[in-house]
Motif scaffolding. Structure first.
Motif, PDB file in Angstrom:
ATOM      1  N   LYS A   1      -7.808  13.538  -4.383  1.00  0.00           N
ATOM      2  CA  LYS A   1      -8.372  13.160  -3.431  1.00  0.00           C
ATOM      3  C   LYS A   1      -8.402  11.633  -3.144  1.00  0.00           C
ATOM      4  CE  LYS A   1     -12.256  16.670  -3.546  1.00  0.00           C
ATOM      5  NZ  LYS A   1     -13.294  17.062  -3.323  1.00  0.00           N
ATOM      6  N   THR A   2      -8.655  11.238  -1.925  1.00  0.00           N
ATOM      7  CA  THR A   2      -8.652   9.872  -1.652  1.00  0.00           C
ATOM      8  C   THR A   2      -9.554   8.991  -2.572  1.00  0.00           C
ATOM      9  OG1 THR A   2      -8.183  10.333   0.338  1.00  0.00           O
ATOM     10  CG2 THR A   2      -8.675   8.297   0.078  1.00  0.00           C
ATOM     11  N   SER A   3     -10.678   9.672  -2.963  1.00  0.00           N
ATOM     12  CA  SER A   3     -11.538   8.866  -3.589  1.00  0.00           C
ATOM     13  C   SER A   3     -11.158   8.703  -5.168  1.00  0.00           C
ATOM     14  CB  SER A   3     -12.985   9.620  -3.793  1.00  0.00           C
ATOM     15  OG  SER A   3     -12.718  10.927  -4.582  1.00  0.00           O
ATOM     16  N   ASN A   4     -10.080   9.423  -5.538  1.00  0.00           N
ATOM     17  CA  ASN A   4      -9.685   9.187  -6.980  1.00  0.00           C
ATOM     18  C   ASN A   4      -8.672   7.992  -6.851  1.00  0.00           C
ATOM     19  OD1 ASN A   4     -10.770  11.417  -7.796  1.00  0.00           O
ATOM     20  ND2 ASN A   4      -9.303  12.682  -7.714  1.00  0.00           N
ATOM     21  N   PHE A   5      -7.997   7.892  -5.646  1.00  0.00           N
ATOM     22  CA  PHE A   5      -7.194   6.938  -5.783  1.00  0.00           C
ATOM     23  C   PHE A   5      -7.902   5.259  -5.478  1.00  0.00           C
ATOM     24  CE2 PHE A   5      -3.962  10.193  -3.726  1.00  0.00           C
ATOM     25  CZ  PHE A   5      -3.248  10.241  -4.977  1.00  0.00           C
ATOM     26  N   PHE A   6      -8.770   5.595  -4.786  1.00  0.00           N
ATOM     27  CA  PHE A   6      -9.606   4.071  -4.619  1.00  0.00           C
ATOM     28  C   PHE A   6     -10.430   3.668  -5.997  1.00  0.00           C
ATOM     29  CE2 PHE A   6     -10.133   5.239  -0.014  1.00  0.00           C
ATOM     30  CZ  PHE A   6      -9.937   3.661   0.169  1.00  0.00           C
ATOM     31  N   GLU A   7     -10.396   4.440  -7.034  1.00  0.00           N
ATOM     32  CA  GLU A   7     -10.741   4.172  -8.404  1.00  0.00           C
ATOM     33  C   GLU A   7      -9.769   3.509  -9.235  1.00  0.00           C
ATOM     34  OE1 GLU A   7     -12.498   7.747  -9.822  1.00  0.00           O
ATOM     35  OE2 GLU A   7     -14.140   7.780  -8.429  1.00  0.00           O
ATOM     36  N   MET A   8      -8.623   3.627  -8.846  1.00  0.00           N
ATOM     37  CA  MET A   8      -7.257   3.057  -9.643  1.00  0.00           C
ATOM     38  C   MET A   8      -7.214   1.652  -9.238  1.00  0.00           C
ATOM     39  SD  MET A   8      -4.503   6.090  -9.228  1.00  0.00           S
ATOM     40  CE  MET A   8      -4.664   7.462  -9.916  1.00  0.00           C
ATOM     41  N   THR A   9      -6.619   0.884 -10.242  1.00  0.00           N
ATOM     42  CA  THR A   9      -6.308  -0.489 -10.051  1.00  0.00           C
ATOM     43  C   THR A   9      -4.984  -0.727  -9.505  1.00  0.00           C
ATOM     44  OG1 THR A   9      -5.299  -0.512 -12.307  1.00  0.00           O
ATOM     45  CG2 THR A   9      -7.552  -1.174 -12.286  1.00  0.00           C
ATOM     46  N   ASN A  10      -4.593  -1.876  -8.797  1.00  0.00           N
ATOM     47  CA  ASN A  10      -3.318  -1.925  -8.187  1.00  0.00           C
ATOM     48  C   ASN A  10      -2.202  -1.541  -9.163  1.00  0.00           C
ATOM     49  OD1 ASN A  10      -4.669  -3.008  -5.887  1.00  0.00           O
ATOM     50  ND2 ASN A  10      -4.422  -4.799  -6.316  1.00  0.00           N
ATOM     51  N   GLU A  11      -2.193  -1.866 -10.332  1.00  0.00           N
ATOM     52  CA  GLU A  11      -1.073  -1.419 -11.336  1.00  0.00           C
ATOM     53  C   GLU A  11      -0.954  -0.112 -11.335  1.00  0.00           C
ATOM     54  OE1 GLU A  11      -3.483  -3.852 -12.428  1.00  0.00           O
ATOM     55  OE2 GLU A  11      -2.568  -5.505 -11.754  1.00  0.00           O
ATOM     56  N   GLU A  12      -2.300   0.693 -11.490  1.00  0.00           N
ATOM     57  CA  GLU A  12      -2.189   2.138 -11.662  1.00  0.00           C
ATOM     58  C   GLU A  12      -1.619   2.712 -10.433  1.00  0.00           C
ATOM     59  OE1 GLU A  12      -5.843   2.825 -14.704  1.00  0.00           O
ATOM     60  OE2 GLU A  12      -6.188   2.680 -12.692  1.00  0.00           O
ATOM     61  N   LEU A  13      -2.037   2.238  -9.213  1.00  0.00           N
ATOM     62  CA  LEU A  13      -1.504   2.800  -7.914  1.00  0.00           C
ATOM     63  C   LEU A  13      -0.019   2.656  -7.909  1.00  0.00           C
ATOM     64  CD1 LEU A  13      -4.147   1.605  -5.435  1.00  0.00           C
ATOM     65  CD2 LEU A  13      -3.648   3.895  -5.882  1.00  0.00           C
ATOM     66  N   LYS A  14       0.497   1.560  -8.383  1.00  0.00           N
ATOM     67  CA  LYS A  14       1.973   1.249  -8.165  1.00  0.00           C
ATOM     68  C   LYS A  14       2.878   2.208  -9.016  1.00  0.00           C
ATOM     69  CE  LYS A  14       1.674  -3.582  -6.630  1.00  0.00           C
ATOM     70  NZ  LYS A  14       1.849  -4.973  -7.080  1.00  0.00           N
ATOM     71  N   ILE A  15       2.106   2.545 -10.343  1.00  0.00           N
ATOM     72  CA  ILE A  15       3.004   3.382 -11.140  1.00  0.00           C
ATOM     73  C   ILE A  15       2.699   4.890 -10.660  1.00  0.00           C
ATOM     74  CG2 ILE A  15       2.422   4.546 -13.406  1.00  0.00           C
ATOM     75  CD1 ILE A  15       1.415   2.007 -14.422  1.00  0.00           C
ATOM     76  N   LYS A  16       1.467   5.344 -10.027  1.00  0.00           N
ATOM     77  CA  LYS A  16       1.165   6.541  -9.488  1.00  0.00           C
ATOM     78  C   LYS A  16       2.293   6.881  -8.218  1.00  0.00           C
ATOM     79  CE  LYS A  16      -0.811  10.241  -8.791  1.00  0.00           C
ATOM     80  NZ  LYS A  16      -0.869  11.406  -9.683  1.00  0.00           N
ATOM     81  N   LEU A  17       2.511   5.675  -7.430  1.00  0.00           N
ATOM     82  CA  LEU A  17       3.264   5.687  -6.278  1.00  0.00           C
ATOM     83  C   LEU A  17       4.792   5.946  -6.954  1.00  0.00           C
ATOM     84  CD1 LEU A  17       3.979   5.223  -3.317  1.00  0.00           C
ATOM     85  CD2 LEU A  17       4.224   2.937  -3.719  1.00  0.00           C
ATOM     86  N   THR A  18       5.302   5.306  -7.918  1.00  0.00           N
ATOM     87  CA  THR A  18       6.518   5.547  -8.392  1.00  0.00           C
ATOM     88  C   THR A  18       6.851   7.017  -9.006  1.00  0.00           C
ATOM     89  OG1 THR A  18       6.732   3.397  -9.151  1.00  0.00           O
ATOM     90  CG2 THR A  18       8.213   4.569 -10.065  1.00  0.00           C
ATOM     91  N   SER A  19       5.887   7.747  -9.559  1.00  0.00           N
ATOM     92  CA  SER A  19       5.690   8.994 -10.047  1.00  0.00           C
ATOM     93  C   SER A  19       5.690   9.920  -8.751  1.00  0.00           C
ATOM     94  CB  SER A  19       4.625   9.338 -10.983  1.00  0.00           C
ATOM     95  OG  SER A  19       3.460   9.226 -10.529  1.00  0.00           O
ATOM     96  N   LEU A  20       5.141   9.819  -7.700  1.00  0.00           N
ATOM     97  CA  LEU A  20       4.899  10.607  -6.660  1.00  0.00           C
ATOM     98  C   LEU A  20       6.204  10.488  -5.859  1.00  0.00           C
ATOM     99  CD1 LEU A  20       1.460   9.754  -5.241  1.00  0.00           C
ATOM    100  CD2 LEU A  20       2.290  11.774  -5.974  1.00  0.00           C
ATOM    101  N   LYS A  21       7.074   9.359  -5.868  1.00  0.00           N
ATOM    102  CA  LYS A  21       8.381   9.254  -5.202  1.00  0.00           C
ATOM    103  C   LYS A  21       9.434   9.992  -5.837  1.00  0.00           C
ATOM    104  CE  LYS A  21       7.424   5.012  -2.610  1.00  0.00           C
ATOM    105  NZ  LYS A  21       8.320   3.968  -2.058  1.00  0.00           N
ATOM    106  N   GLU A  22       9.171   9.884  -7.378  1.00  0.00           N
ATOM    107  CA  GLU A  22      10.131  10.809  -8.158  1.00  0.00           C
ATOM    108  C   GLU A  22       9.757  12.172  -7.865  1.00  0.00           C
ATOM    109  OE1 GLU A  22       9.837   9.488 -12.072  1.00  0.00           O
ATOM    110  OE2 GLU A  22      10.559   7.442 -11.825  1.00  0.00           O
TER     111      GLU A  22
END
Length: 77
Positions: A2-23
């Motif tokens: 859910k989008t609300s879960n992403f809003f709770e993440m910090t910028n560093e966590e979002l960048k890590i999540k983005l990398t894992s999603l692209k993989e």
């Protein structure tokens, strides 16, 4: 996610999540071409999650939304 879960993440966590999603998207596309993909809707969900993360990162760059306080600070209260 859910989008609300992403809003709770910090910028560093979002960048890590983005990398894992692209993989994950890369692996799903590979499985799809090989005919081994069990759930083809997972491709669409993964693409949407990537878009959500990119949107939140951009909103924070523009100052539309703010990064949440660090988790350690929350625990200290």
């Amino acid at each position: 996610m859910k989008t609300s879960n992403f809003f709770e993440m910090t910028n560093e966590e979002l960048k890590i999540k983005l990398t894992s999603l692209k993989e994950e998207l890369f692996n799903l596309r590979f499985q799809n071409k090989a005919g081994q993909l069990e759930n083809p809707m997972r491709l669409a969900v993964c693409k949407k999650d990537i878009a959500k993360v990119n949107t939140i990162i951009r909103q924070r760059e523009l100052g539309i939304s703010k990064e949440p306080a660090k988790k350690a600070a929350k625990k200290a209260k």
